[in-house]
Design a protein around this motif. Structure first.
Motif, PDB file in Angstrom:
ATOM      1  N   GLU A 561       0.814  -1.219   0.000  1.00 33.42           N
ATOM      2  CA  GLU A 561       0.000   0.000   0.000  1.00 33.42           C
ATOM      3  C   GLU A 561       0.847   1.268   0.000  1.00 33.42           C
ATOM      4  N   ALA A 562       1.708   1.384  -1.007  1.00 33.76           N
ATOM      5  CA  ALA A 562       2.552   2.582  -1.154  1.00 33.76           C
ATOM      6  C   ALA A 562       3.237   2.525  -2.507  1.00 33.76           C
ATOM      7  N   PRO A 563       3.743   3.658  -2.989  1.00 31.49           N
ATOM      8  CA  PRO A 563       4.586   3.608  -4.192  1.00 31.49           C
ATOM      9  C   PRO A 563       5.804   2.738  -3.924  1.00 31.49           C
ATOM     10  N   LEU A 564       6.305   2.093  -4.936  1.00 37.51           N
ATOM     11  CA  LEU A 564       7.500   1.266  -4.792  1.00 37.51           C
ATOM     12  C   LEU A 564       8.673   2.021  -5.407  1.00 37.51           C
ATOM     13  N   TYR A 565       9.548   2.534  -4.538  1.00 34.08           N
ATOM     14  CA  TYR A 565      10.692   3.313  -5.012  1.00 34.08           C
ATOM     15  C   TYR A 565      11.872   3.082  -4.095  1.00 34.08           C
ATOM     16  N   TYR A 566      12.943   3.822  -4.336  1.00 35.00           N
ATOM     17  CA  TYR A 566      14.231   3.484  -3.713  1.00 35.00           C
ATOM     18  C   TYR A 566      14.186   3.480  -2.194  1.00 35.00           C
ATOM     19  N   ILE A 567      13.288   4.269  -1.592  1.00 35.35           N
ATOM     20  CA  ILE A 567      13.263   4.356  -0.132  1.00 35.35           C
ATOM     21  C   ILE A 567      12.703   3.083   0.497  1.00 35.35           C
ATOM     22  N   ASN A 568      11.671   2.492  -0.122  1.00 38.06           N
ATOM     23  CA  ASN A 568      11.008   1.365   0.543  1.00 38.06           C
ATOM     24  C   ASN A 568      11.191   0.035  -0.186  1.00 38.06           C
ATOM     25  N   LYS A 569      12.134  -0.039  -1.131  1.00 40.10           N
ATOM     26  CA  LYS A 569      12.306  -1.283  -1.879  1.00 40.10           C
ATOM     27  C   LYS A 569      12.727  -2.445  -0.978  1.00 40.10           C
ATOM     28  N   GLU A 570      13.592  -2.177  -0.002  1.00 38.23           N
ATOM     29  CA  GLU A 570      14.006  -3.242   0.911  1.00 38.23           C
ATOM     30  C   GLU A 570      12.858  -3.645   1.829  1.00 38.23           C
ATOM     31  N   CYS A 571      12.046  -2.654   2.220  1.00 33.07           N
ATOM     32  CA  CYS A 571      10.869  -2.950   3.035  1.00 33.07           C
ATOM     33  C   CYS A 571       9.901  -3.838   2.259  1.00 33.07           C
ATOM     34  N   PHE A 572       9.741  -3.580   0.965  1.00 27.04           N
ATOM     35  CA  PHE A 572       8.856  -4.395   0.125  1.00 27.04           C
ATOM     36  C   PHE A 572       9.306  -5.854   0.135  1.00 27.04           C
ATOM     37  N   LYS A 573      10.576  -6.065  -0.096  1.00 24.21           N
ATOM     38  CA  LYS A 573      11.086  -7.441  -0.165  1.00 24.21           C
ATOM     39  C   LYS A 573      10.993  -8.149   1.179  1.00 24.21           C
ATOM     40  N   SER A 574      11.428  -7.454   2.241  1.00 26.18           N
ATOM     41  CA  SER A 574      11.418  -8.104   3.559  1.00 26.18           C
ATOM     42  C   SER A 574       9.996  -8.406   4.025  1.00 26.18           C
ATOM     43  N   THR A 575       9.058  -7.487   3.738  1.00 28.73           N
ATOM     44  CA  THR A 575       7.667  -7.721   4.141  1.00 28.73           C
ATOM     45  C   THR A 575       7.053  -8.857   3.338  1.00 28.73           C
TER      46      THR A 575
END
Length: 703
Positions: A561-575
């Motif tokens: 539930e957010a744009p996927l960009y450089y700040i949260n890319k690691e959060c995307f994968k880990s989640t």
């Protein structure tokens, strides 16, 4: 050639006795052709801007001077009575406030009256709002006063008492060019008071230039960074500083005004150090004024629905206090009084150009706060009464309300909520009421002003402090605000504390930076739930939010539930790894480890059962074969986001888990195509809905 996006929605089910027949078709979307020739766009815009026709000139003049549009249509019988009534009432309330807020801005009372007079007339010509009241605003007066005090101290006036005959000295000074090297002539021609208005007018001129430039370049978007919670916290924090700056007048203390970082704390330290020097006359007068003003103000608010107009208690208090001071000769008790307030106007004079480098930076936050409050109030009342305002024209209007009056010894103005509410509630229909208000102030300037000679400054301080009640009452709304949005509450508290305990300008900057960080943190650690199927529908919702949702065997549905960009890319994968319970890297590492163990066991025993157990461990299947990523909340992708999706698809593909994307918006689909996310024959990985993706996965597995 037109580019076709092939988005797979359905596929044919495999044949077999147990297979349910289902016929699926692909969806082909042909994107709109976009002409992106920068040259063509520039030429088109240049032709549009530079073309000059009589109709276009007329439209431009009428839009720049809105008074030409509404004044010829003015309904005399319907509007005039309400406009006159509201104009007179606001004028009566504005006279004491103009005098009181002059003290806050470090100016003589006459300059506050000048400011209110010119602001009403100029907004009448340029403004698009029918209801807002433009004039003196406490927070801006505080910010102006802080800069004035600093420049006065730099010029060496901090220990000099103000001399009488202020306006004569001001006129003599402003008609003479003063260079920094000629400091002796400077001090002979200009006393502390006239130098104060010189600084104030110069900063007002620069703030107005900034506001007009914002309107010209259409950068009104800057105001979106000033959220309601941020502005409210800033005003409340500044209110503490205003209260602190006026406290010395309540006690009749003669202490220097603190400025800079931590001025609130240093001011209170100075007050308590000098508390034994309290002027009893000023203290008693302040107490009596509070005793009258606070209950009457509360009664005004309580009965505002029944009263046709609020009781002008401030004017009553000022008149009564002036009479008491004059006939009681309270100035003989060392009580500080307003002094001589002359009548009439001074000839116009440009700002002091030599001061511009000193105040140019300080004018930036003043300009931003001024136009943000004006535009927000204009839009609020326009929406309430069913008409529209032009935000860009409002920036021009408030800019000219600062530029033009700066030539007439005025300081910064903006819209003010309290006076606007009074104006609206007393029958205002158009800005004709602003002209009536200016006429009331003109009467004071020409006739009545000298009668306030004996007015004590402590009375003005009480009026200023009592008018802070609305901002200080925001603390009562904190529980409700916390219940609605904890992030907004924290932004409010941080901005309020920084504005109060550090400084107003730094507090505003801290508030803006903190609110932007909150937005970044929200996208850095967003919600990312697994989804379940709502029975007898094609809807998928969060398993953690709703009960009785079903899951399809072998399929995991994941929403980011957010744009996927450089700040949260690691959060995307880990989640994603955490929610699915499978990290592809760990699975591959476990397989390699098991394979090595199997080889060692083969060397020990070439045909034992242990080898079969190891083979079973290596080939043990996962609980799911497909991951569907719901991209409905992904507003955009950057290069890091595209690369992350590629890595996820590749890593899961290596452990025989396919990844499907669903509900991507056109921007995300375009980014995926430009980023070469799809290889040939893999465009079926993209679906218009989660339900279609799940059906495809079930069909591919033969369920």
């Amino acid at each position: 050639m037109a580019e076709f996006n092939h988005v797979r929605s359905e596929t044919e089910m495999p044949e077999g006795d147990d297979a349910k027949p289902s016929f699926h078709r692909g969806i082909f979307l042909e994107p709109q052709e976009k002409k992106r020739s920068m040259k063509a766009l520039v030429v088109k815009q240049a032709k549009k801007t530079c073309s000059c026709t009589p109709a276009k000139v007329k439209d431009y003049v009428f839009s720049f001077f809105p008074v030409l549009q509404w004044l010829p249509k003015y309904k005399l019988r319907e509007y005039l009575l309400g406009d006159i009534m509201s104009g007179v009432i606001v004028g009566v309330l504005l006279v004491p406030q103009s005098i009181a807020y002059s003290l806050l801005a470090g100016q003589e009372p006459i300059y506050g009256l000048y400011t209110s007079f010119f602001a009403g007339i100029i907004y009448f010509i340029f403004g698009t709002s029918r209801h807002i009241s433009v004039g003196i605003f406490g927070v801006l007066c505080l910010m102006v006063g802080q800069v004035v005090d600093r420049e006065i101290q730099r010029a060496g006036y901090d220990l000099e008492p103000a001399a009488p005959g202020v306006l004569m000295d001001t006129a003599a000074y402003l008609n003479t060019t003063i260079l920094p090297a000629n400091r002796t002539l400077h001090k002979h021609l200009c006393d502390k008071s006239c130098y104060a208005i010189t600084v104030g007018a110069t900063m007002t001129f620069i703030a107005g230039i900034y506001q007009v430039a914002m309107g010209f370049f259409q950068v009104g978007f800057v105001s979106v960074y000033l959220s309601d919670s941020l502005l409210s916290g800033f005003v409340t924090g500044a209110s503490f500083t205003i209260l602190t700056s006026q406290a010395k007048y309540l006690l009749g203390l003669d202490i220097p005004r603190s400025s800079g970082i931590g001025s609130l704390i240093s001011t209170w330290i100075n007050i308590f150090r000098n508390i034994h020097k309290t002027n009893i006359c000023d203290l008693i007068t302040s107490f009596l004024c509070f005793l009258v003003l606070i209950p009457t103000k509360e009664l005004n608010e309580y009965f505002k629905s029944r009263l046709k107009a609020p009781v002008p208690v401030e004017l009553v208090v000022i008149v009564a206090a002036t009479l008491a001071s004059h006939f009681g000769k309270l100035y003989t008790y060392d009580s500080s009084i307003a002094g001589h307030i002359p009548t009439g106007f001074l000839p116009p004079h440009p700002p002091d150009w030599n001061l511009i480098p000193n105040v140019a930076l300080d004018a930036i936050p003043i300009a931003i706060i001024g136009f943000a409050i004006t535009v927000s109030l204009s839009e609020m009342f326009a929406k309430k009464h069913g008409y529209s305002v032009k935000a860009n024209q409002e920036m021009y209007a408030i800019g000219f309300c600062n530029i033009i009056p700066s030539f007439f010894y005025c300081f910064t103005t903006s819209a003010a909520l309290a006076k606007t509410l009074v104006k609206e509630s007393t029958g205002c229909r158009t800005q004709m009421s602003g002209m009536v208000t200016s006429l009331v102030i003109l009467l004071v300037l020409l006739v009545i002003a000298p009668l306030f000679y004996s007015l004590q400054k402590c009375v003005l301080a009480v009026i200023t402090i009592v008018n802070l009640r609305g901002a200080l009452r925001k603390f009562r709304d904190l529980p409700k605000m916390w219940h609605l949005s904890r992030v907004d509450t924290v932004i409010w508290l941080v901005t309020m504390a920084a504005s109060a305990f550090i400084s107003t300008e730094i507090g505003l900057l801290i508030g803006v930076c903190f609110s932007m960080l909150c937005v970044i943190f929200r996208t850095q650690r967003p919600e990312a739930p697994l989804l379940g199927w709502v029975a007898e529908s094609e809807t998928y919702e969060s398993l953690s939010a709703y009960k009785n949702l079903q899951t399809k065997p072998g399929i995991v549905v994941f929403r980011f539930e957010a744009p996927l960009y450089y700040i949260n890319k690691e959060c995307f994968k880990s989640t994603l790894y955490k929610q699915t319970g499978v990290n592809p890297a760990w699975v591959k590492a476990a397989k390699k480890k098991a394979a090595k163990r199997m080889l060692k066991e083969k060397e020990v025993d070439s045909g034992g059962n242990q080898t079969n157990i190891s083979m079973d461990f290596v080939s043990e299947p996962l609980e799911f074969h497909t991951i569907v990523i719901d991209c409905c909340a992904v507003q955009f992708l950057d290069t890091a986001g595209i690369r992350t999706l590629k890595e996820v698809c590749k890593d899961y593909g290596e452990i025989d888990v396919q990844v499907l994307l669903a509900q991507c918006n056109p921007s995300v689909r375009s980014s995926l195509i430009r980023g070469e996310f799809f290889k040939e024959g893999e465009d079926h990985l993209l679906f218009h809905s989660v339900h279609q993706a799940v059906d495809f996965a079930l069909g591919a597995q033969g369920h």
